[in-house]
Design a protein around this motif. Sequence first.
Motif, mmCIF file in Angstrom:
data_model
loop_
_atom_site.group_PDB
_atom_site.id
_atom_site.type_symbol
_atom_site.label_atom_id
_atom_site.label_comp_id
_atom_site.label_asym_id
_atom_site.label_seq_id
_atom_site.Cartn_x
_atom_site.Cartn_y
_atom_site.Cartn_z
ATOM 1 N N ARG A 68 0.813 -1.215 0.000
ATOM 2 C CA ARG A 68 0.000 0.000 0.000
ATOM 3 C C ARG A 68 0.851 1.272 0.000
ATOM 4 O O ARG A 68 0.326 2.372 0.100
ATOM 5 C CB ARG A 68 -0.937 -0.027 1.207
ATOM 6 C CG ARG A 68 -2.041 -1.053 1.052
ATOM 7 C CD ARG A 68 -2.811 -1.284 2.334
ATOM 8 N NE ARG A 68 -3.904 -2.211 2.135
ATOM 9 C CZ ARG A 68 -3.790 -3.535 2.086
ATOM 10 N NH1 ARG A 68 -2.615 -4.103 2.223
ATOM 11 N NH2 ARG A 68 -4.851 -4.295 1.903
ATOM 12 N N GLY A 69 2.175 1.116 -0.092
ATOM 13 C CA GLY A 69 3.052 2.274 -0.158
ATOM 14 C C GLY A 69 3.169 3.034 1.146
ATOM 15 O O GLY A 69 3.441 4.236 1.154
ATOM 16 N N LYS A 70 2.964 2.344 2.281
ATOM 17 C CA LYS A 70 2.999 3.014 3.584
ATOM 18 C C LYS A 70 4.362 2.901 4.247
ATOM 19 O O LYS A 70 4.924 3.890 4.691
ATOM 20 C CB LYS A 70 1.924 2.434 4.510
ATOM 21 C CG LYS A 70 0.520 2.517 3.954
ATOM 22 C CD LYS A 70 0.097 3.941 3.706
ATOM 23 C CE LYS A 70 -1.321 4.013 3.172
ATOM 24 N NZ LYS A 70 -1.766 5.380 2.966
ATOM 25 N N LEU A 180 -1.443 -1.135 15.137
ATOM 26 C CA LEU A 180 -0.308 -0.502 14.453
ATOM 27 C C LEU A 180 -0.501 -0.506 12.934
ATOM 28 O O LEU A 180 -0.265 0.501 12.264
ATOM 29 C CB LEU A 180 1.000 -1.195 14.826
ATOM 30 C CG LEU A 180 1.451 -0.940 16.259
ATOM 31 C CD1 LEU A 180 2.488 -1.962 16.687
ATOM 32 C CD2 LEU A 180 2.004 0.469 16.407
ATOM 33 N N TYR A 181 -0.929 -1.640 12.403
ATOM 34 C CA TYR A 181 -1.176 -1.739 10.963
ATOM 35 C C TYR A 181 -2.207 -0.695 10.528
ATOM 36 O O TYR A 181 -1.991 0.056 9.562
ATOM 37 C CB TYR A 181 -1.659 -3.151 10.630
ATOM 38 C CG TYR A 181 -2.074 -3.341 9.195
ATOM 39 C CD1 TYR A 181 -1.124 -3.535 8.204
ATOM 40 C CD2 TYR A 181 -3.412 -3.320 8.834
ATOM 41 C CE1 TYR A 181 -1.502 -3.711 6.884
ATOM 42 C CE2 TYR A 181 -3.802 -3.498 7.526
ATOM 43 C CZ TYR A 181 -2.846 -3.698 6.555
ATOM 44 O OH TYR A 181 -3.235 -3.863 5.247
ATOM 45 N N SER A 182 -3.313 -0.608 11.256
ATOM 46 C CA SER A 182 -4.372 0.353 10.909
ATOM 47 C C SER A 182 -3.885 1.788 11.035
ATOM 48 O O SER A 182 -4.252 2.658 10.232
ATOM 49 C CB SER A 182 -5.594 0.134 11.803
ATOM 50 O OG SER A 182 -6.109 -1.162 11.617
ATOM 51 N N TRP A 183 -3.054 2.065 12.038
ATOM 52 C CA TRP A 183 -2.493 3.403 12.208
ATOM 53 C C TRP A 183 -1.671 3.802 10.989
ATOM 54 O O TRP A 183 -1.834 4.884 10.444
ATOM 55 C CB TRP A 183 -1.644 3.470 13.476
ATOM 56 C CG TRP A 183 -0.756 4.663 13.531
ATOM 57 C CD1 TRP A 183 0.602 4.692 13.398
ATOM 58 C CD2 TRP A 183 -1.151 6.041 13.700
ATOM 59 N NE1 TRP A 183 1.077 5.973 13.478
ATOM 60 C CE2 TRP A 183 0.010 6.827 13.664
ATOM 61 C CE3 TRP A 183 -2.383 6.658 13.872
ATOM 62 C CZ2 TRP A 183 -0.012 8.209 13.799
ATOM 63 C CZ3 TRP A 183 -2.400 8.041 14.006
ATOM 64 C CH2 TRP A 183 -1.232 8.794 13.967
ATOM 65 N N PHE A 184 -0.780 2.925 10.548
ATOM 66 C CA PHE A 184 0.066 3.256 9.406
ATOM 67 C C PHE A 184 -0.747 3.358 8.119
ATOM 68 O O PHE A 184 -0.424 4.160 7.245
ATOM 69 C CB PHE A 184 1.207 2.253 9.258
ATOM 70 C CG PHE A 184 2.296 2.449 10.284
ATOM 71 C CD1 PHE A 184 3.041 3.625 10.304
ATOM 72 C CD2 PHE A 184 2.562 1.476 11.232
ATOM 73 C CE1 PHE A 184 4.049 3.808 11.250
ATOM 74 C CE2 PHE A 184 3.557 1.658 12.179
ATOM 75 C CZ PHE A 184 4.301 2.830 12.184
ATOM 76 N N ILE A 185 -1.816 2.594 7.999
ATOM 77 C CA ILE A 185 -2.692 2.696 6.822
ATOM 78 C C ILE A 185 -3.350 4.070 6.772
ATOM 79 O O ILE A 185 -3.359 4.739 5.747
ATOM 80 C CB ILE A 185 -3.767 1.586 6.815
ATOM 81 C CG1 ILE A 185 -3.134 0.217 6.560
ATOM 82 C CG2 ILE A 185 -4.868 1.878 5.798
ATOM 83 C CD1 ILE A 185 -2.553 0.036 5.178
ATOM 84 N N GLN A 186 -3.905 4.511 7.894
ATOM 85 C CA GLN A 186 -4.641 5.781 7.894
ATOM 86 C C GLN A 186 -3.713 6.989 7.964
ATOM 87 O O GLN A 186 -4.129 8.086 7.633
ATOM 88 C CB GLN A 186 -5.670 5.809 9.015
ATOM 89 C CG GLN A 186 -5.124 5.971 10.419
ATOM 90 C CD GLN A 186 -4.841 7.392 10.829
ATOM 91 O OE1 GLN A 186 -5.555 8.304 10.437
ATOM 92 N NE2 GLN A 186 -3.794 7.575 11.599
#
Length: 191
Positions: A68-70, A180-186
């Motif tokens: 996702r390019g994060k 953590l995953y959701s934080w970096f996504i948003q």
Amino acid sequence: MNFTSFIDEYLEHLNRVLRALDKNELEKLEHLLGSLGEDQRVYIIGNGGSAATASHMVNDFGVGLKRRGKLNITAVALADNLASCSAIANDTGYDNIFYLQLKNVLRAHDVLIAISCSGTSPNIIKAVRYAKEKGATVVGFSGFDGGELNTLSDIVLHAKTEPGEYGIVEDVHMVINHLLYSWFIQKGPVL
């Protein structure tokens, strides 16, 4: 007690353990993951359900965020290599299955995430001690009273529970992963 009451009690207990997590330690892990360089590796170790969590973390951090390019995290779950684990266990003992995979590979600027509900698993502790000798950063995901893993880790994510509450501890560890995953996504594009 009926099943509906059990559901309520389980979820309330899980919520209490989640709320008791040390947010400062979570922030340290977020900063560490967000600042990893391309030449750094994250090795993740665990037994049983914790091995499954390690695999899931590699999927989320090493593939999901990259795709996702994060973040561009190179992550490896050492329990995923069944041939290596079983050969090492058979030839030199189960205590060495992670240590020998890290030996002469782990570098001082790498990260070892060690997942152990008890915090006392001999193969986890041996690998963590090796990582400390090499100067790598150790992140400990623990439960129960935390065991030796809490003492050895640079970042301590401890789900404090009664001994034997594996389900709650494993749930908390997976919530930390997804948090953590959701934080970096948003958070928006990083790469």
